[in-house]
Design an enzyme around this catalytic site. Sequence first.
Site, PDB file in Angstrom:
ATOM      1  N   TRP A  42       0.723  -1.297   0.201  1.00  0.00           N
ATOM      2  CA  TRP A  42       0.082   0.091  -0.075  1.00  0.00           C
ATOM      3  C   TRP A  42       0.747   1.191  -0.096  1.00  0.00           C
ATOM      4  O   TRP A  42       0.501   2.419  -0.539  1.00  0.00           O
ATOM      5  CB  TRP A  42      -1.096   0.068   1.035  1.00  0.00           C
ATOM      6  CG  TRP A  42      -0.818   0.110   2.572  1.00  0.00           C
ATOM      7  CD1 TRP A  42       0.355  -0.316   3.075  1.00  0.00           C
ATOM      8  CD2 TRP A  42      -1.630   0.526   3.397  1.00  0.00           C
ATOM      9  NE1 TRP A  42       0.043  -0.090   4.440  1.00  0.00           N
ATOM     10  CE2 TRP A  42      -1.240   0.392   4.828  1.00  0.00           C
ATOM     11  CE3 TRP A  42      -3.117   0.831   3.683  1.00  0.00           C
ATOM     12  CZ2 TRP A  42      -1.534   0.540   6.113  1.00  0.00           C
ATOM     13  CZ3 TRP A  42      -3.917   1.218   4.749  1.00  0.00           C
ATOM     14  CH2 TRP A  42      -3.013   0.873   5.870  1.00  0.00           C
ATOM     15  N   TYR A  88      17.153  -4.896   6.520  1.00  0.00           N
ATOM     16  CA  TYR A  88      15.841  -5.231   6.932  1.00  0.00           C
ATOM     17  C   TYR A  88      15.769  -6.759   7.244  1.00  0.00           C
ATOM     18  O   TYR A  88      16.593  -7.776   6.622  1.00  0.00           O
ATOM     19  CB  TYR A  88      14.975  -5.049   5.738  1.00  0.00           C
ATOM     20  CG  TYR A  88      13.688  -5.484   6.067  1.00  0.00           C
ATOM     21  CD1 TYR A  88      12.584  -4.546   6.725  1.00  0.00           C
ATOM     22  CD2 TYR A  88      12.728  -6.786   5.916  1.00  0.00           C
ATOM     23  CE1 TYR A  88      11.327  -4.765   7.246  1.00  0.00           C
ATOM     24  CE2 TYR A  88      11.336  -6.867   6.233  1.00  0.00           C
ATOM     25  CZ  TYR A  88      10.846  -6.019   7.087  1.00  0.00           C
ATOM     26  OH  TYR A  88       9.398  -6.224   7.206  1.00  0.00           O
ATOM     27  N   GLY A 163      -1.411  -3.985   8.039  1.00  0.00           N
ATOM     28  CA  GLY A 163      -0.872  -2.437   7.832  1.00  0.00           C
ATOM     29  C   GLY A 163      -0.591  -1.596   9.185  1.00  0.00           C
ATOM     30  O   GLY A 163       0.110  -0.632   9.122  1.00  0.00           O
ATOM     31  N   ASP A 165       0.829  -2.581  12.510  1.00  0.00           N
ATOM     32  CA  ASP A 165       1.143  -3.697  12.818  1.00  0.00           C
ATOM     33  C   ASP A 165       0.955  -3.787  14.425  1.00  0.00           C
ATOM     34  O   ASP A 165       0.672  -4.870  14.794  1.00  0.00           O
ATOM     35  CB  ASP A 165       2.882  -3.446  13.048  1.00  0.00           C
ATOM     36  CG  ASP A 165       3.250  -3.507  11.443  1.00  0.00           C
ATOM     37  OD1 ASP A 165       2.329  -3.328  10.651  1.00  0.00           O
ATOM     38  OD2 ASP A 165       4.485  -3.405  11.141  1.00  0.00           O
ATOM     39  N   ARG A 198       8.768   1.968  18.278  1.00  0.00           N
ATOM     40  CA  ARG A 198       8.657   0.654  17.405  1.00  0.00           C
ATOM     41  C   ARG A 198       8.176  -0.488  18.421  1.00  0.00           C
ATOM     42  O   ARG A 198       8.030  -0.217  19.552  1.00  0.00           O
ATOM     43  CB  ARG A 198      10.293   0.032  17.035  1.00  0.00           C
ATOM     44  CG  ARG A 198      10.937   0.949  15.961  1.00  0.00           C
ATOM     45  CD  ARG A 198      10.179   0.838  14.679  1.00  0.00           C
ATOM     46  NE  ARG A 198      10.041  -0.451  14.061  1.00  0.00           N
ATOM     47  CZ  ARG A 198       9.561  -0.750  12.833  1.00  0.00           C
ATOM     48  NH1 ARG A 198       8.721   0.187  12.218  1.00  0.00           N
ATOM     49  NH2 ARG A 198       9.277  -1.781  12.513  1.00  0.00           N
ATOM     50  N   GLU A 391       7.599   9.183   9.037  1.00  0.00           N
ATOM     51  CA  GLU A 391       6.714   7.945   8.678  1.00  0.00           C
ATOM     52  C   GLU A 391       5.341   8.498   9.232  1.00  0.00           C
ATOM     53  O   GLU A 391       4.026   7.995   8.754  1.00  0.00           O
ATOM     54  CB  GLU A 391       7.374   6.786   9.424  1.00  0.00           C
ATOM     55  CG  GLU A 391       6.489   5.484   9.218  1.00  0.00           C
ATOM     56  CD  GLU A 391       7.269   4.165   9.822  1.00  0.00           C
ATOM     57  OE1 GLU A 391       8.082   4.465  10.620  1.00  0.00           O
ATOM     58  OE2 GLU A 391       6.820   3.339   9.521  1.00  0.00           O
TER      59      GLU A 391
HETATM   60  C1  DGY Z   1       7.833  -4.134   9.574  1.00  0.00           C
HETATM   61  O1  DGY Z   1       8.877  -4.729   9.413  1.00  0.00           O
HETATM   62  O2  DGY Z   1       7.809  -3.213  10.369  1.00  0.00           O
HETATM   63  C2  DGY Z   1       6.828  -3.855   8.404  1.00  0.00           C
HETATM   64  O3  DGY Z   1       5.808  -2.869   8.995  1.00  0.00           O
HETATM   65  C3  DGY Z   1       6.206  -5.191   8.020  1.00  0.00           C
HETATM   66  O4  DGY Z   1       5.353  -4.757   6.845  1.00  0.00           O
END
Ligand code: DGY
Length: 433
Positions: A42, A88, A163, A165, A198, A391
Amino acid sequence: MTPKPNLDGPDRTTEAVSVLRNNDRGGYTVPSQHLYPFQWNWDSLFAALGWAKFDVARAWTEIETLFEAQWPSGMVPHIVFWSESESYFPGPDVWQINGSTPPTSGISQPPVAATIVRRLAETHGLPPRSLYERIERWHQWWHRARDPEGRGVIAITHPWESGRDNLPDWDLPLSRVTPTLIDGYERRDLDHVNPDMRPHNDDYERYLALVAYGASKGWDDAAIAQESPFWVADPCLTAVLLRAERDLVWLGEAIGADTIETHRRVDRLSEGFEQFWNPAVGAYCSLDLRTGVHADAATSASFLAPYGGINEHSDRLLDELEAWSNACTYLVPSFDPRHPSFEPLRYWRGPVWCMVNYMIATGLAEFGAPDWAERLRSDTSKLITLSGMPESFDPLTGGPVGGEHFTWTAALWLAWARGSNNGQGPKAEPTAR
Ligand code: DGY
């Protein structure tokens, strides 16, 4: 003395264009350089709205590139790993999608494609029929795979599929998932973003357990629907799909396709949506389909019902928005700012997300609340003017939250928040608050 921020300037347009260009990887746009170094579903579609303001061909390419990764089942994955990156985790080896080219994740994300394609088509002309057909197959997949009983509500099988999380809604359903430590596990997000912004490690270990679970089932939709320990109907996903189905009808009629099935899906979701209504809260709340229990608080998705064309409980919804506006400075926080689980900095437990504001405002403008729609646009504009293109944003101070130089924030500035309504945002005329 701290200088007072100038909320009339600077104009962020040049910066927004640079963010898109710097995040461009040739055919797709990464959400943020290090935090999210691949194509996200998205995110890319909202990016297309921004690209369309200065490079329409590039906007169409963004969408076509995403659909190149569509699975034979119709599913369009939430991450497409077009390249390799060490920044990542978890990468393709953890998702274990055998034989998928390009490598992808095994889950999807809220399907905004038809809505965004319609927006582009209204100004720039219809897309090729092949794109319409791909979107149609994606929508069929949602109903088949995530609502196999035909209840009219769409389930997610992983918090990442929503989306949103680490929304508090998922805390209880996630508590039934046993955390797993998998080989090579190392959180990389904390290299790029303040840990206070986070998800907690406990959540992360459960996210990975659900990835390991899906992989152990070979990402078989029927097995996941029957057995997954996490199976929660999501009002955001359902409202987004409901709107997308209506927009797909528009596209289908414009293209000359048969839209009978699409109409049936609109009817099913429209009737099903009431299942999200939680009378104890007085709001649309997510619904755990394993236990039949609603989440106990409103979220920003509670205000997405009008975006999906659902106008029941509208007075109550506006009262709730008013109450939220008295509890924070900037609308719309991702979670009820009066609730004990509200955290203004922690990802989806409080911060304001500009693409959610855009969707809520679009619905409010259409259903007859243009002042509220304009309030959301104006708040989003102030946030970006104040804090640039992160973000998301702290709903109390307006400060930046999460990753930097973020694609969808830049895109929504160009397409909506900066205020020229040629951005094809909510159609109602802006009015003074
Ligand atoms: C993340 O890795 O935090 C992402 O939001 C997964 O889509």
